[in-house]
Design an enzyme around this catalytic site. Structure first.
Site, PDB file in Angstrom:
ATOM      1  N   CYS A   1       0.820  -1.223   0.000  1.00  0.00           N
ATOM      2  CA  CYS A   1       0.000   0.000   0.000  1.00  0.00           C
ATOM      3  C   CYS A   1       0.851   1.270   0.000  1.00  0.00           C
ATOM      4  O   CYS A   1       0.321   2.365  -0.193  1.00  0.00           O
ATOM      5  CB  CYS A   1      -0.950  -0.007   1.183  1.00  0.00           C
ATOM      6  SG  CYS A   1      -1.825  -1.565   1.369  1.00  0.00           S
TER       7      CYS A   1
ATOM      8  N   HIS B   1      -3.325   6.702   2.592  1.00  0.00           N
ATOM      9  CA  HIS B   1      -3.755   5.386   2.110  1.00  0.00           C
ATOM     10  C   HIS B   1      -5.141   5.083   2.672  1.00  0.00           C
ATOM     11  O   HIS B   1      -5.408   5.309   3.855  1.00  0.00           O
ATOM     12  CB  HIS B   1      -2.737   4.328   2.551  1.00  0.00           C
ATOM     13  CG  HIS B   1      -3.230   2.927   2.341  1.00  0.00           C
ATOM     14  ND1 HIS B   1      -3.805   2.533   1.153  1.00  0.00           N
ATOM     15  CD2 HIS B   1      -3.254   1.847   3.160  1.00  0.00           C
ATOM     16  CE1 HIS B   1      -4.150   1.260   1.265  1.00  0.00           C
ATOM     17  NE2 HIS B   1      -3.841   0.828   2.465  1.00  0.00           N
TER      18      HIS B   1
ATOM     19  N   ASN C   1     -10.312  -0.626  -0.046  1.00  0.00           N
ATOM     20  CA  ASN C   1      -8.848  -0.522   0.033  1.00  0.00           C
ATOM     21  C   ASN C   1      -8.253  -1.172  -1.216  1.00  0.00           C
ATOM     22  O   ASN C   1      -8.369  -2.381  -1.399  1.00  0.00           O
ATOM     23  CB  ASN C   1      -8.383  -1.234   1.309  1.00  0.00           C
ATOM     24  CG  ASN C   1      -6.868  -1.309   1.439  1.00  0.00           C
ATOM     25  OD1 ASN C   1      -6.131  -0.977   0.513  1.00  0.00           O
ATOM     26  ND2 ASN C   1      -6.409  -1.771   2.583  1.00  0.00           N
TER      27      ASN C   1
HETATM   28  C1  COA Z   1      -9.319  -4.880  10.271  1.00  0.00           C
HETATM   29  C2  COA Z   1     -10.048  -3.864  11.120  1.00  0.00           C
HETATM   30  C3  COA Z   1     -11.107  -3.153  10.287  1.00  0.00           C
HETATM   31  C4  COA Z   1     -10.779  -4.565  12.264  1.00  0.00           C
HETATM   32  O1  COA Z   1     -11.433  -3.597  13.069  1.00  0.00           O
HETATM   33  P1  COA Z   1     -11.184  -3.578  14.654  1.00  0.00           P
HETATM   34  O2  COA Z   1     -12.012  -2.493  15.190  1.00  0.00           O
HETATM   35  O3  COA Z   1      -9.709  -3.537  14.914  1.00  0.00           O
HETATM   36  O4  COA Z   1     -11.833  -4.939  15.082  1.00  0.00           O
HETATM   37  P2  COA Z   1     -11.216  -6.127  15.989  1.00  0.00           P
HETATM   38  O5  COA Z   1     -10.425  -7.037  15.141  1.00  0.00           O
HETATM   39  O6  COA Z   1     -10.585  -5.524  17.234  1.00  0.00           O
HETATM   40  O7  COA Z   1     -12.532  -6.842  16.420  1.00  0.00           O
HETATM   41  C5  COA Z   1     -13.548  -6.235  17.218  1.00  0.00           C
HETATM   42  C6  COA Z   1     -14.680  -7.217  17.390  1.00  0.00           C
HETATM   43  O8  COA Z   1     -15.289  -7.463  16.100  1.00  0.00           O
HETATM   44  C7  COA Z   1     -15.159  -8.845  15.748  1.00  0.00           C
HETATM   45  N1  COA Z   1     -14.798  -8.905  14.335  1.00  0.00           N
HETATM   46  C8  COA Z   1     -13.555  -8.935  13.774  1.00  0.00           C
HETATM   47  N2  COA Z   1     -13.658  -8.947  12.425  1.00  0.00           N
HETATM   48  C9  COA Z   1     -14.974  -8.931  12.149  1.00  0.00           C
HETATM   49  C10 COA Z   1     -15.699  -8.912  10.950  1.00  0.00           C
HETATM   50  N3  COA Z   1     -15.097  -8.912   9.747  1.00  0.00           N
HETATM   51  N4  COA Z   1     -17.054  -8.872  11.010  1.00  0.00           N
HETATM   52  C11 COA Z   1     -17.689  -8.859  12.219  1.00  0.00           C
HETATM   53  N5  COA Z   1     -17.047  -8.868  13.396  1.00  0.00           N
HETATM   54  C12 COA Z   1     -15.708  -8.900  13.357  1.00  0.00           C
HETATM   55  C13 COA Z   1     -14.078  -9.400  16.620  1.00  0.00           C
HETATM   56  O9  COA Z   1     -14.261 -10.775  16.840  1.00  0.00           O
HETATM   57  C14 COA Z   1     -14.245  -8.591  17.877  1.00  0.00           C
HETATM   58  O10 COA Z   1     -15.325  -9.120  18.635  1.00  0.00           O
HETATM   59  P3  COA Z   1     -15.289  -9.095  20.250  1.00  0.00           P
HETATM   60  O11 COA Z   1     -15.286  -7.644  20.628  1.00  0.00           O
HETATM   61  O12 COA Z   1     -16.538  -9.807  20.599  1.00  0.00           O
HETATM   62  O13 COA Z   1     -14.028  -9.808  20.632  1.00  0.00           O
HETATM   63  C15 COA Z   1      -9.035  -2.823  11.696  1.00  0.00           C
HETATM   64  O14 COA Z   1      -8.260  -3.449  12.696  1.00  0.00           O
HETATM   65  C16 COA Z   1      -8.130  -2.229  10.677  1.00  0.00           C
HETATM   66  O15 COA Z   1      -8.550  -1.505   9.785  1.00  0.00           O
HETATM   67  N6  COA Z   1      -6.800  -2.460  10.809  1.00  0.00           N
HETATM   68  C17 COA Z   1      -5.763  -1.839  10.013  1.00  0.00           C
HETATM   69  C18 COA Z   1      -5.781  -2.334   8.599  1.00  0.00           C
HETATM   70  C19 COA Z   1      -4.584  -1.803   7.848  1.00  0.00           C
HETATM   71  O16 COA Z   1      -4.280  -0.626   7.928  1.00  0.00           O
HETATM   72  N7  COA Z   1      -3.908  -2.693   7.113  1.00  0.00           N
HETATM   73  C20 COA Z   1      -2.642  -2.370   6.480  1.00  0.00           C
HETATM   74  C21 COA Z   1      -2.738  -1.577   5.261  1.00  0.00           C
HETATM   75  S1  COA Z   1      -3.708  -2.368   4.049  1.00  0.00           S
END
Ligand code: COA
Length: 332
Positions: free
Chosen positions: A121, A253, A284
């Site tokens: 990215c 990004h 993305n």
């Molecule tokens: C991936 C992303 C959207 C996940 O969002 P988040 O708020 O961090 O979510 P979490 O993984 O902490 O999960 C929170 C809760 O949602 C749940 N969950 C995780 N993924 C899920 C999904 N796709 N759908 C529904 N629930 C989901 C988890 O199990 C967790 O449940 P709990 O609270 O009961 O334990 C976020 O972490 C993100 O954008 N990360 C950075 C991505 C990035 O920049 N990548 C590199 C460049 S491409």
């Protein structure tokens, strides 16, 4: 070398930017089944309402070629005017030959130097950094920089860490000689200690294994990004010799709308700075994300040509890069 006089350094500018998105805008509801998610969860946690996906018969090179033809027309240049092509992608199925060499042939730029870069990215911002250096050194007059991804070829629809985030598209820029320097110093780097946080599930050659798909430890990348990227952004602005208030646009990004909003808060960006939020519709698109978000701002007229924009890329590696550029189209 003996007898040669060092050339006067040229000045580099972005002459044009354009792009194409996958033609199908896929809504959240189409993807939630295999990951036990919901439209509401995806909107709240990421801001994404749709992501652009390409047709099954379109390749990453098809997307790159469409974007390249458009940007050449916008710059009023022929393909034969291009001296070098830098294609940033992580979704070309071949390590060799490069996608850039095939792209050169496809658009009629045979003879141009052409190579791929793998910085995920951050790839487009890396490419602009390379192109700027090439033009200023006199090694090329016109460089075509393309960020292109068909991420849908690398999705496991049951992987709830990433599958619903990803879109397809290509954004392209032409960096060429200008009357003034329009590209600030690229501030970049990698943190290989975090290489395991995002990338392929496996290598290309694992006997008996299915082809790799993409996966990530989202929360770890999130925490890293909201701490590291605002610092990087400030460094790029300082390196350009300007203040945040001089910016017309902030184009990070498009990984997650919440991350974008955290950057804005951490930087205390003045209200007049327009913030790119292309992720809401496009998703993305990795290396294509920054140029496509830029293309949207220019197309919709939200930011005038000639304004200063801060671009920031970050992703697998972890690789990161930022630079201030003067947007094409206005006074250069
Ligand atoms: C991936 C992303 C959207 C996940 O969002 P988040 O708020 O961090 O979510 P979490 O993984 O902490 O999960 C929170 C809760 O949602 C749940 N969950 C995780 N993924 C899920 C999904 N796709 N759908 C529904 N629930 C989901 C988890 O199990 C967790 O449940 P709990 O609270 O009961 O334990 C976020 O972490 C993100 O954008 N990360 C950075 C991505 C990035 O920049 N990548 C590199 C460049 S491409």
């Amino acid at each position: 070398m003996r007898g040669s006089t060092p050339p006067t350094p040229a000045r580099a500018q972005i002459l044009a930017i354009d792009g194409v998105r996958g033609g199908r805008l896929v809504p959240n509801d189409d993807l939630i089944g295999p990951i036990d998610s919901s439209d509401e969860w995806i909107r709240q946690r990421t801001g994404i309402i749709t992501r652009a996906r390409a047709r099954a018969d379109q390749s990453v090179i098809d997307l790159a070629a469409d974007a390249s033809v458009r940007v050449l027309a916008r710059a009023n240049l022929a393909a034969t005017d291009i001296d070098a092509i830098i294609l940033a992608t992580v979704t070309h199925f071949f390590q060799t030959p490069s996608a850039a060499a095939i792209l050169a042939e496809r658009i009629g730029a045979r003879g141009a130097a052409a190579w791929d870069i793998s910085a995920a990215c951050a790839g487009y911002c890396y490419g602009i950094g390379h192109a700027d250096a090439l033009v200023r050194a006199g090694a090329a007059r016109h460089v075509l920089v393309v960020g292109a991804e068909k991420l849908s070829d690398f999705i496991d629809p049951t992987d709830r860490t990433i599958s619903y985030l990803l879109g397809d598209g290509a954004g392209a820029a032409i960096v060429g000689v200008g009357a003034t320097q329009g590209i600030g110093p690229t501030v970049w780097g990698t943190d290989g200690s975090r290489a395991g946080l995002v990338g392929q599930t496996r290598g290309w050659r694992e006997p008996g294994a299915a082809p790799p798909t993409l996966t990530q430890e989202g929360p770890s990348v999130y925490r890293w990004a909201v701490t590291a990227i605002p610092k990087l952004a400030r460094q790029a602005v300082a390196a350009a010799g300007i203040d945040l208030a001089d910016l017309g646009a902030f184009i990070p990004h498009q990984a997650n709308l919440r991350i974008v909003d955290q950057f804005v808060k951490a930087l205390k960006l003045p209200d007049h700075v327009v913030v790119a939020r292309d992720i809401v519709e496009t998703g993305n698109t990795s290396a294509a994300s920054v140029p496509l978000a830029t293309e949207r701002l220019l197309r919709e007229g939200t930011v005038p040509g000639g304004a200063l924009a801060l671009s920031v890329g970050f992703g697998a590696g972890l690789a990161y890069a930022a630079q201030v550029t003067r947007l094409p189209g206005g006074e250069q």
